[in-house]
Design an enzyme around this catalytic site. Sequence first.
Site, PDB file in Angstrom:
ATOM      1  N   MET A 323       0.832  -1.210   0.000  1.00  0.00           N
ATOM      2  CA  MET A 323       0.000   0.000   0.000  1.00  0.00           C
ATOM      3  C   MET A 323       0.866   1.261   0.000  1.00  0.00           C
ATOM      4  SD  MET A 323      -2.903  -1.305  -0.227  1.00  0.00           S
ATOM      5  CE  MET A 323      -4.035   0.046  -0.048  1.00  0.00           C
ATOM      6  N   ASP A 342      10.639   3.184   5.874  1.00  0.00           N
ATOM      7  CA  ASP A 342      10.429   1.807   6.344  1.00  0.00           C
ATOM      8  C   ASP A 342      11.525   1.491   7.353  1.00  0.00           C
ATOM      9  OD1 ASP A 342       9.816  -1.112   6.413  1.00  0.00           O
ATOM     10  OD2 ASP A 342       8.542  -0.603   4.699  1.00  0.00           O
ATOM     11  N   GLU A 401      -0.814  -4.274  10.000  1.00  0.00           N
ATOM     12  CA  GLU A 401      -2.120  -4.073  10.645  1.00  0.00           C
ATOM     13  C   GLU A 401      -2.033  -4.540  12.104  1.00  0.00           C
ATOM     14  OE1 GLU A 401      -4.343  -2.347   9.389  1.00  0.00           O
ATOM     15  OE2 GLU A 401      -6.370  -3.064   9.731  1.00  0.00           O
ATOM     16  N   SER A 428      -7.190  -1.016   7.376  1.00  0.00           N
ATOM     17  CA  SER A 428      -8.414  -1.469   6.720  1.00  0.00           C
ATOM     18  C   SER A 428      -9.447  -1.941   7.723  1.00  0.00           C
ATOM     19  CB  SER A 428      -8.113  -2.544   5.685  1.00  0.00           C
ATOM     20  OG  SER A 428      -7.092  -3.380   6.093  1.00  0.00           O
ATOM     21  N   HIS A 449      -8.446   5.465   3.853  1.00  0.00           N
ATOM     22  CA  HIS A 449      -8.436   4.052   3.486  1.00  0.00           C
ATOM     23  C   HIS A 449      -8.358   3.903   1.969  1.00  0.00           C
ATOM     24  CE1 HIS A 449     -10.896   0.042   3.376  1.00  0.00           C
ATOM     25  NE2 HIS A 449      -9.610  -0.165   3.234  1.00  0.00           N
TER      26      HIS A 449
HETATM   27  P1  NAD Z   1       2.718  -4.849   3.678  1.00  0.00           P
HETATM   28  O1  NAD Z   1       3.046  -5.946   4.600  1.00  0.00           O
HETATM   29  O2  NAD Z   1       2.854  -5.040   2.220  1.00  0.00           O
HETATM   30  O3  NAD Z   1       3.568  -3.555   4.052  1.00  0.00           O
HETATM   31  C1  NAD Z   1       3.795  -3.123   5.346  1.00  0.00           C
HETATM   32  C2  NAD Z   1       5.135  -2.404   5.357  1.00  0.00           C
HETATM   33  O4  NAD Z   1       5.276  -1.746   6.591  1.00  0.00           O
HETATM   34  C3  NAD Z   1       6.327  -3.334   5.199  1.00  0.00           C
HETATM   35  O5  NAD Z   1       7.175  -2.858   4.175  1.00  0.00           O
HETATM   36  C4  NAD Z   1       7.010  -3.259   6.548  1.00  0.00           C
HETATM   37  O6  NAD Z   1       8.414  -3.403   6.465  1.00  0.00           O
HETATM   38  C5  NAD Z   1       6.615  -1.891   7.006  1.00  0.00           C
HETATM   39  N1  NAD Z   1       6.710  -1.736   8.448  1.00  0.00           N
HETATM   40  C6  NAD Z   1       6.325  -2.595   9.397  1.00  0.00           C
HETATM   41  N2  NAD Z   1       6.586  -2.084  10.629  1.00  0.00           N
HETATM   42  C7  NAD Z   1       7.125  -0.869  10.426  1.00  0.00           C
HETATM   43  C8  NAD Z   1       7.614   0.142  11.284  1.00  0.00           C
HETATM   44  N3  NAD Z   1       7.591  -0.012  12.612  1.00  0.00           N
HETATM   45  N4  NAD Z   1       8.120   1.259  10.726  1.00  0.00           N
HETATM   46  C9  NAD Z   1       8.160   1.422   9.405  1.00  0.00           C
HETATM   47  N5  NAD Z   1       7.723   0.494   8.552  1.00  0.00           N
HETATM   48  C10 NAD Z   1       7.210  -0.645   9.046  1.00  0.00           C
HETATM   49  O7  NAD Z   1       1.221  -4.416   4.049  1.00  0.00           O
HETATM   50  P2  NAD Z   1       0.151  -3.622   3.164  1.00  0.00           P
HETATM   51  O8  NAD Z   1      -0.688  -4.590   2.453  1.00  0.00           O
HETATM   52  O9  NAD Z   1       0.845  -2.551   2.415  1.00  0.00           O
HETATM   53  O10 NAD Z   1      -0.762  -2.971   4.302  1.00  0.00           O
HETATM   54  C11 NAD Z   1      -0.354  -1.864   5.048  1.00  0.00           C
HETATM   55  C12 NAD Z   1      -1.557  -1.279   5.766  1.00  0.00           C
HETATM   56  O11 NAD Z   1      -2.551  -0.945   4.824  1.00  0.00           O
HETATM   57  C13 NAD Z   1      -2.229  -2.210   6.757  1.00  0.00           C
HETATM   58  O12 NAD Z   1      -2.717  -1.460   7.822  1.00  0.00           O
HETATM   59  C14 NAD Z   1      -3.380  -2.779   5.949  1.00  0.00           C
HETATM   60  O13 NAD Z   1      -4.448  -3.205   6.759  1.00  0.00           O
HETATM   61  C15 NAD Z   1      -3.783  -1.584   5.133  1.00  0.00           C
HETATM   62  N6  NAD Z   1      -4.506  -1.871   3.903  1.00  0.00           N
HETATM   63  C16 NAD Z   1      -4.163  -2.910   3.120  1.00  0.00           C
HETATM   64  C17 NAD Z   1      -4.869  -3.172   1.964  1.00  0.00           C
HETATM   65  C18 NAD Z   1      -4.490  -4.316   1.071  1.00  0.00           C
HETATM   66  O14 NAD Z   1      -5.277  -4.662   0.181  1.00  0.00           O
HETATM   67  N7  NAD Z   1      -3.325  -4.891   1.219  1.00  0.00           N
HETATM   68  C19 NAD Z   1      -5.932  -2.336   1.601  1.00  0.00           C
HETATM   69  C20 NAD Z   1      -6.247  -1.244   2.405  1.00  0.00           C
HETATM   70  C21 NAD Z   1      -5.530  -1.029   3.558  1.00  0.00           C
END
Ligand code: NAD
Length: 710
Positions: A323, A342, A401, A428, A449
Amino acid sequence: MSDAVSLEVGSDGILVATMNLPGRPMNVVGDELMAGIAAAVDRLSDPAVKGMILASGKADFCAGGDIDRMAKWTQPEEPFEASMAMKKVLRRLELQGKPVVAAIGGHALGGGLEIALACHARIALADPRLKLGQPEVKIGLLPGGGGTVRLPRLVGIQAALQICGEGNDIAVTKAREMGLLADTAADRDELMAKARAWIAANPKARQPWDQPKFKFPGGDSRSPALVPMWAIAPSIASARSQGNYPALQHIMSSIFEGGLVDFETAQVVESRYFAACVTSQVSKNMIGTLWFQLNAIKKGASRPQGVPASKVRRLGILGAGMMGGGIAYVSAKAGIEVVLLDTTQEAADKGKAYSQGLLDKAVKKGRSTPDKRDALLARIRPTTQYEDLAACDLVIEAVFEDRAVKADVTRKAEAVLGAGAVFASNTSTLPITGLARASARPGSFIGLHFFSPVDKMPLVEIIVGQATSDETLARGFDYVLQIGKTPIVVNDSRGFYTSRVFSTYVMEGIAMLKEGVHPRSIEAAGLQAGMPMPPLALQDEVSLSLALHVAEQTRKDLAAEGRPYTEHPGMSVIRQLCEIGRVGKKAGRGFYDHGDEGRQLWPGLTTLYPVDAQQPAQRELIDRMMFAQANEAARCHEEGVLRSAADANVGSIFGWGFAPFHGGALQFIDAMGAAAFVARARELAAAYGPRFEPAAVVVQMAAQGGRFAA
Ligand code: NAD
């Protein structure tokens, strides 16, 4: 003389008619514009006038029909007459005996293109942004100004079916290739010069269809060459539309029948189909939501008033995953400087590489240039240092999440941010008010979102927490518009609006499995209902383990709040599949087996959930899937999660693809009428469970009248 079209005859005897509707930003087809064109045709009959150039005084040539007017038509007579009246003017234009050229300096869409088609030649600016096309089908309509009559006679039946049936824009280069344009011009001066030269060279211009030996290019509807196409076109169309879009069938019929008869009869045939489309419930649903409500949203209907407009200059993103990487791309594309943070430099770089991948592809396909790509990439700075966020006016958190991780990054970011910065979470599932507890200034905390994949999905759901200030909301709203997406605004709640309602669709499909409905029937019903993806396949995409995780979290949260938790009957199926490792597409196995060649329903599914000998009617399955969603949306309205019907309808179509022909999750109820909805929902509740009990707000509407949309 009409104000809508100004007339000027030059020393060369050529009349320049310039369309310029007073008080409107664009030229739209209605009585006023057509009266102006009629006056121009009168002037053309002057023996001293040698020909006419039809041009525009606005940025566009003509944007299309006047939708405000069309939306008011409820009986077929009026649109039929209006369509025939427009045709009469255009017929006089092309039969005057003098050459008429359309000088197209901007978009010519819908009725605008139809006016240009009645000219003897069309010359357009060679501008890659200029759009030509018949997009009527996208709001449930059919071209009613001769588009389905002239296009088949100009570019052939097959191309006309594509233009009118798909409704996509045609680029100038493509239009020139297919013979829609006679020529192109580099600038406005050349455009007018070429139009004048065309008139001088063709003093006796006549439309091809008015020539005695006219033949359809590629053959008319009787042509043996088209037999194979006519044999499959309707089935291709119905596979695409599931029969839910009458405009598509009417367009095909109008072109087919119009290709069997003479020009004048074809015009009448088209006007009849136009009247049928424009008065249909489907076009009312689509126009109401995808035109009026969408425009209202874009104009700021859900934005607090009185807060000055704002722009984000520098955006911080926490978490460079799927995301975060996507949000970085769409923001940098809008010209915003992005700091992408990150935990490791490698992870941050990977987030930036996502943009590189998308841009390399765009350059390869000729949709971007290396310069533009490099400029965009230069705006994204990957980092691990919180200090780099110092000058950001907005930070969006997209880390795992997990409440603790989110709380930690919130505190670290706020420690370096300026006092006026807004902090947003892309969670989400986690309620925003709870997440804001980690913030030292919850008034500046909000939910933004996004949907995956971020670069393709048009919607952002803005979530207002208990403490979120109006200013924060307005700034979040402005940012969403700044990146070219559509914002809907909802109040905080578990699953917010989109995830909560969307899940009822998928879970209903899954529950059917347990009851003995054949998985293929379930999947077919999802598509027949008009949803973009069938429920079981969709759950595989989203992942079964994620659904289980969210359900467990919800159970725990509700228990902590001392509130009851009712498990959806579909959840036991998800649990059972997860237990045997069928957790979704990522694992290659869920309801389907996923391989390189696509997906196939897992054969073991019918062993685990034996199929009943007696299968329910598809209608029953479709109703369950649609009523589940509409009823949940009504509950969101009742609970104050939703703030407007426009947010509900637009959010449902753009967010999870709620069948667009229904015009959105609440329009589904408005179109049917509250009383009919309540009656059917009660039948479903008796047969399948209390989750179908109609929302109190609809029961009240059924008793007292009223609807969701104003
Ligand atoms: P992801 O696992 O692909 O990415 C998460 C990233 O956050 C990773 O690169 C990780 O290294 C980084 N991270 C973790 N802890 C960290 C920290 N303390 N400091 C800095 N970076 C950190 O996950 P995603 O799918 O991109 O989801 C991220 C957020 O977006 C979540 O809250 C998820 O619920 C929400 N979301 C996801 C979707 C989806 O379809 N995947 C849709 C809407 C919202």
